[in-house]
Design an enzyme around this catalytic site. Structure first.
Site, PDB file in Angstrom:
ATOM      1  N   ASP A 275      32.807  74.982  59.994  1.00 46.81           N
ATOM      2  CA  ASP A 275      33.763  74.121  60.242  1.00 46.81           C
ATOM      3  C   ASP A 275      33.780  74.421  61.395  1.00 46.81           C
ATOM      4  O   ASP A 275      33.572  75.053  62.735  1.00 46.81           O
ATOM      5  CB  ASP A 275      34.602  73.867  59.257  1.00 46.81           C
ATOM      6  CG  ASP A 275      35.210  72.279  58.788  1.00 46.81           C
ATOM      7  OD1 ASP A 275      35.389  71.455  60.052  1.00 46.81           O
ATOM      8  OD2 ASP A 275      34.906  72.221  57.828  1.00 46.81           O
ATOM      9  N   HIS A 322      28.666  61.576  54.011  1.00 41.75           N
ATOM     10  CA  HIS A 322      28.924  59.832  53.137  1.00 41.75           C
ATOM     11  C   HIS A 322      29.918  59.451  54.755  1.00 41.75           C
ATOM     12  O   HIS A 322      30.564  57.944  54.767  1.00 41.75           O
ATOM     13  CB  HIS A 322      29.554  59.214  52.878  1.00 41.75           C
ATOM     14  CG  HIS A 322      30.522  60.354  52.164  1.00 41.75           C
ATOM     15  ND1 HIS A 322      31.649  59.876  50.664  1.00 41.75           N
ATOM     16  CD2 HIS A 322      31.437  60.972  52.833  1.00 41.75           C
ATOM     17  CE1 HIS A 322      33.151  60.738  51.089  1.00 41.75           C
ATOM     18  NE2 HIS A 322      32.743  61.323  52.383  1.00 41.75           N
TER      19      HIS A 322
END
Length: 432
Positions: A275, A322
């Site tokens: 991340d 998404h």
């Protein structure tokens, strides 16, 4: 199916039958008393719950009538208004959690809000069984209001009622400029108008408004746990038989909550959580001592490349894709983090370091091809959330297959591992 009938008597029978099935398969009957939320895990109870909700929605549509239905949808944002006021006034923190009532005057003194404002908010919330008026001028928690104060849930409510609520009114204007086609650039949408920025939500939240980014990270952790066991440990069976030392790369894995759960359940796994910097630092600080030899954190921008390759690697993406439009996920996209150059998409970078034994695991909601009352309310809500905040979307199985193919012609779906209690699942992809 309840949605196939308009007969109130038949719907009543469906409700009665499923109430019996539900109550006979849950540990304790549901209650509005302020008790900790317990996810429904029993398969029979979960199915009965879905049928009950479906039948009740149809009854409300039939008995409420068409005008009340469409007017209610048009004015539903006022429910969010009431929730935002409750969040900002910290009502949940100032009502006793033991279920005892508090007088209106005392609640006003604790929050600093006027009695009139509190009353108006409580009228809207108690209508939905969020808080309860136990006597004139006295309020107590229900199960619905008590969860507002749970840190992760509170963060999620803050995300929805702050940045999402502020952005939503701008979506029509943003789309109208492009003939109601979402632009490919996720920095030209409703969020950008609301916050007057040329950065996308993630760029803004993690560089311009770090408290927003920290709250969002906390909210995403809560959103996952609220839906029950993570799909990676609950439905994806091949990890059980993976050889010792198998690498799982949790791409965009935040503070590592899913990777930690996987490492705890599967001692054969070594996990790498990737991340951005501030999130990676938080994850390292919270990593359990006993997992430090099998879970590591790595700073990486998934738009710029995938540094881990080799045979048998699992690349896990949970609720990542998404967030982004198709070109950003698959092939290339315009990006202006630093130089404004065009970089490869998330999936194409992964495919470039895979071999035939590697797997991509896409853990997302899988939108139903068919529309109607049988649709999953949360998945549909998330689809609009993605449109408003970052020009992403929830996708059908066919759309996932097409997206993989556009990233790399060799990528095919091996299997879809569907969760039993919602529309989510893990799409397992490999190189053909």
């Amino acid at each position: 199916m309840a949605a196939k009938t308009e007969d109130l008597t038949e719907l009543s029978n469906i409700i009665s039958t499923n109430v019996k099935n539900y109550l006979s398969h849950v540990p304790t009957p549901p209650t509005l008393r302020p008790t900790p939320p317990v996810p429904v895990t029993d398969e029979v109870a979960a199915e009965a719950r879905e049928q009950l909700l479906l039948a009740c929605r149809r009854v409300i549509s039939l008995v409420g009538g068409p005008i009340e239905t469409v007017m209610g949808m048009s004015a539903a944002f006022h429910q969010t208004t009431a929730m935002k006021l409750a969040y900002d006034m910290k009502l949940a923190h100032n009502v006793p959690l033991d279920g005892s009532p508090i007088a209106l005057g005392e609640l006003a003194a604790k929050t600093g809000a006027s009695e009139e404002t509190i009353v108006r908010v409580m009228r809207a919330l108690t209508l939905q069984d969020v808080f309860v008026e136990t006597a004139p001028g006295y309020f107590a928690h229900t199960s619905g209001s008590a969860v507002i104060g749970i840190p992760g849930i509170e963060a999620l409510i803050g995300h929805w009622t702050d940045e999402s609520f502020a952005s939503a009114p701008h979506i029509s204007d943003a789309l109208r400029e492009n003939n109601f086609q979402p632009p490919e650039d996720s920095r030209k949408l409703a969020f950008n108008r609301a916050f007057d920025t040329n950065k996308n939500f993630f760029e803004y939240a993690y560089t311009e408004d770090k408290p927003m980014g920290a709250r969002f990270s906390q909210a995403m952790t809560a959103a996952g746990t609220a839906r029950g066991p993570y799909n990676l440990v609950a439905v994806y069976e091949p990890l059980r038989a993976a050889p010792k030392g198998t690498t799982l790369v949790d791409i965009g894995g935040g503070i590592g909550h899913v990777a930690i759960a996987a490492a705890q359940k599967f001692p054969n796994l070594n996990c790498v959580v990737q991340d951005i910097g501030m999130v990676v630092s938080e994850g390292r600080d919270g990593l359990p001592e006993e997992l430090k030899d099998r879970v590591e954190f790595q700073e990486n921008d998934f738009f710029k490349g995938q540094p881990i390759g080799g045979p048998g690697v699992y690349y896990y993406l949970r609720h990542i894709l998404h967030d982004h439009p198709d070109p950003w996920v698959s092939l290339s996209r315009p990006i202006s983090w630093e130089k404004g150059d065009s970089l490869g998409g998330i999936l194409s970078h992964i495919a470039s370091v895979m071999d035939s034994s590697s797997r991509i695991l896409i853990d997302e909601d899988i939108m139903n091809e068919h529309m109607g009352p049988e649709g999953n309310k949360m998945t549909i809500t998330l689809d609009f959330q993605m449109l408003v905040m970052c020009n992403g979307k929830e996708r059908t199985e066919a759309q996932w297959a097409a997206l993989l193919k556009s990233a790399d012609e060799r990528l095919v779906i091996e299997k879809v591992w569907r969760a039993k209690r919602n529309d989510s699942g893990i799409i397992e992809a490999r190189l053909a």
